[in-house]
Every structure is written in C-alpha cells, then in structure tokens.
Design a protein around this motif. Structure first.
Motif, PDB file in Angstrom:
ATOM      1  N   GLN A  39      28.518  30.866  37.639  1.00  0.00           N
ATOM      2  CA  GLN A  39      28.490  32.294  37.936  1.00  0.00           C
ATOM      3  C   GLN A  39      29.525  32.643  39.004  1.00  0.00           C
ATOM      4  O   GLN A  39      30.234  33.655  38.908  1.00  0.00           O
ATOM      5  CB  GLN A  39      27.093  32.714  38.409  1.00  0.00           C
ATOM      6  N   LYS A  40      29.634  31.787  40.022  1.00  0.00           N
ATOM      7  CA  LYS A  40      30.645  32.020  41.066  1.00  0.00           C
ATOM      8  C   LYS A  40      32.042  31.962  40.488  1.00  0.00           C
ATOM      9  O   LYS A  40      32.912  32.756  40.853  1.00  0.00           O
ATOM     10  CB  LYS A  40      30.478  30.982  42.182  1.00  0.00           C
ATOM     11  N   TYR A  79      35.061  35.867  48.473  1.00  0.00           N
ATOM     12  CA  TYR A  79      35.930  34.970  47.704  1.00  0.00           C
ATOM     13  C   TYR A  79      37.372  35.011  48.208  1.00  0.00           C
ATOM     14  O   TYR A  79      38.052  33.979  48.242  1.00  0.00           O
ATOM     15  CB  TYR A  79      35.902  35.351  46.217  1.00  0.00           C
ATOM     16  N   THR A 137      31.264  41.396  47.912  1.00  0.00           N
ATOM     17  CA  THR A 137      31.341  40.127  47.178  1.00  0.00           C
ATOM     18  C   THR A 137      32.785  39.646  47.096  1.00  0.00           C
ATOM     19  O   THR A 137      33.071  38.465  47.302  1.00  0.00           O
ATOM     20  CB  THR A 137      30.776  40.293  45.761  1.00  0.00           C
ATOM     21  N   ARG A 168      32.898  32.643  37.378  1.00  0.00           N
ATOM     22  CA  ARG A 168      33.121  33.847  36.575  1.00  0.00           C
ATOM     23  C   ARG A 168      33.461  35.037  37.463  1.00  0.00           C
ATOM     24  O   ARG A 168      34.333  35.844  37.131  1.00  0.00           O
ATOM     25  CB  ARG A 168      31.885  34.142  35.719  1.00  0.00           C
ATOM     26  N   THR A 169      32.763  35.143  38.602  1.00  0.00           N
ATOM     27  CA  THR A 169      33.044  36.236  39.525  1.00  0.00           C
ATOM     28  C   THR A 169      34.454  36.107  40.086  1.00  0.00           C
ATOM     29  O   THR A 169      35.211  37.089  40.158  1.00  0.00           O
ATOM     30  CB  THR A 169      32.025  36.242  40.683  1.00  0.00           C
ATOM     31  N   ARG A 170      34.816  34.893  40.473  1.00  0.00           N
ATOM     32  CA  ARG A 170      36.161  34.650  41.005  1.00  0.00           C
ATOM     33  C   ARG A 170      37.226  34.994  39.970  1.00  0.00           C
ATOM     34  O   ARG A 170      38.229  35.650  40.281  1.00  0.00           O
ATOM     35  CB  ARG A 170      36.275  33.179  41.422  1.00  0.00           C
ATOM     36  N   VAL A 201      33.013  44.344  40.350  1.00  0.00           N
ATOM     37  CA  VAL A 201      32.553  43.443  41.409  1.00  0.00           C
ATOM     38  C   VAL A 201      32.564  44.219  42.725  1.00  0.00           C
ATOM     39  O   VAL A 201      33.506  44.970  43.003  1.00  0.00           O
ATOM     40  CB  VAL A 201      33.460  42.209  41.527  1.00  0.00           C
TER      41      VAL A 201
END
Length: 201
Positions: free
Chosen positions: A10-11, A51, A47, A13-15, A43
C-alpha cells in the motif's frame, strides 16, 4: 498475504501515485510541487510530505522512475525463477550505470533526509518478490525475505559506488562482478533453477 506485506504494498502504491502525479504535471508543463503532485491522484498533502519532504526529492526520483523498464520487459525470455532474478539484477545494475550521476544525486539527497524518510529501492524489491511469486519458488517466508534483501543489496547504485569508489573497478567490469555476487547469493538458495511449479502441474 501477511499484514506487513500488505502495508508495504500500500505504501508503494501511494508512493508511485505521487511520483506519477509529478510526471503528469511535468508532461503538462505545469509547476510541480509535492502537494500538487499528490492531488493528481487524490493523495493528501500530509501523506505526500511523509514520502517526499521536499520538491527536490520528488522531482529527482520522478525523473529516474521514468527510466525503469517494466517488470515484464525485464524478465522476458527467462524460463526459471533464477533466470528472472538474475535478469532483474542485471537490469538494475545497468540502469544505475547508465544514469549514475542522477542516481548518485538522489542517493546523496536521501541519506541526508530524516531517518524515517530515507526509504529507497522499493522497485527492485518489488521486482524480486514478483519473480519469486511468479515461479512459486519453494522457499519459506523467512528465506524469501533473506533472499530478496540479499539481492537488493547487490543490485543498485550502492553496489556501483562500492565497486567503483571503494574497490576501484572500471565501469566496464562492474556488471560482471556484481552479477557474480548475485549468482553466489542465488547458489545458497537451492530449487530456483528448475521449471516453475505452475509449469510442472
């Protein structure tokens, strides 16, 4: 899938969403900021800054990510798990050598960041894990993690720097030496060079 793997994916994918947002803005010729890049894919600003603490980190990584070949292209033609893992290793070393100045700049910037924001190399880890999953490699979870971590350590700009700056090797020899290191790691994990389990069924 273990909860820890789910959180890591999940991290990632967010990145990737934030990086893609930066590339979208660049392609449009619009100003790039951490908040604007995050907003492209919904996003949150808070958050995004966890990153990428500043715009320089984001733009350098976004630029480098554009050069990374797709997993399918990297492993095309590889018939076994070992061949796929070696193909990924070679692709990552070749990428680091081809864009060495940019990778060195990115590395220098990340090591100066706060400890909780120094994450890098997620793509090579994801590729190695995908190769193991694709071949149904007969490894216990603990061994899979050890194998992926070991290969990641010899498959990037850090390896190039160690071999060039510390060992004093010419750039033309780095690929060969690094491949020998990766092969030695794989030799300690039997069962990776046979046909995929799915092919045997």
């Amino acid at each position: 899938m273990p909860a820890t793997n789910g959180r890591r994916y999940q991290k990632q994918r967010t990145r990737e969403a934030i990086l893609d947002g930066a590339r979208v803005l660049m392609a449009r010729g619009e100003p790039v900021s951490v908040a604007a890049a995050a907003a492209v894919h919904g996003v949150s600003r808070a958050t995004a800054y966890r990153y990428f603490p500043d715009i320089r980190t984001l733009t350098v990584e976004a630029g480098l990510a554009a050069f990374v070949p797709a997993y399918e292209d990297v492993v095309a033609g590889a018939a076994t798990t070992r061949e796929r893992l070696m193909a990924i290793h070679r692709a990552m070393i070749a990428l680091a050598l081809e864009h060495e100045p940019a990778f060195r700049q990115f590395l220098a910037h990340t090591v100066e960041a706060p400890e909780d924001r120094r994450s890098r190399g997620a793509r090579r880890i994801n590729y190695f894990e995908q190769a193991l999953k694709q071949g149904d490699a007969p490894l216990a979870e603990r061994d899979r993690k050890r194998l992926v971590a070991s290969l990641a350590a010899v498959s990037g700009i850090e390896t190039v720097i160690a071999l060039a700056d510390v060992a004093g090797l010419a750039r033309v020899r780095i690929g060969e030496i690094a491949a020998g290191m990766a092969a030695a790691i794989l030799d300690s994990f039997p069962g990776l060079d046979g046909p995929d389990l799915r092919q045997r069924a």
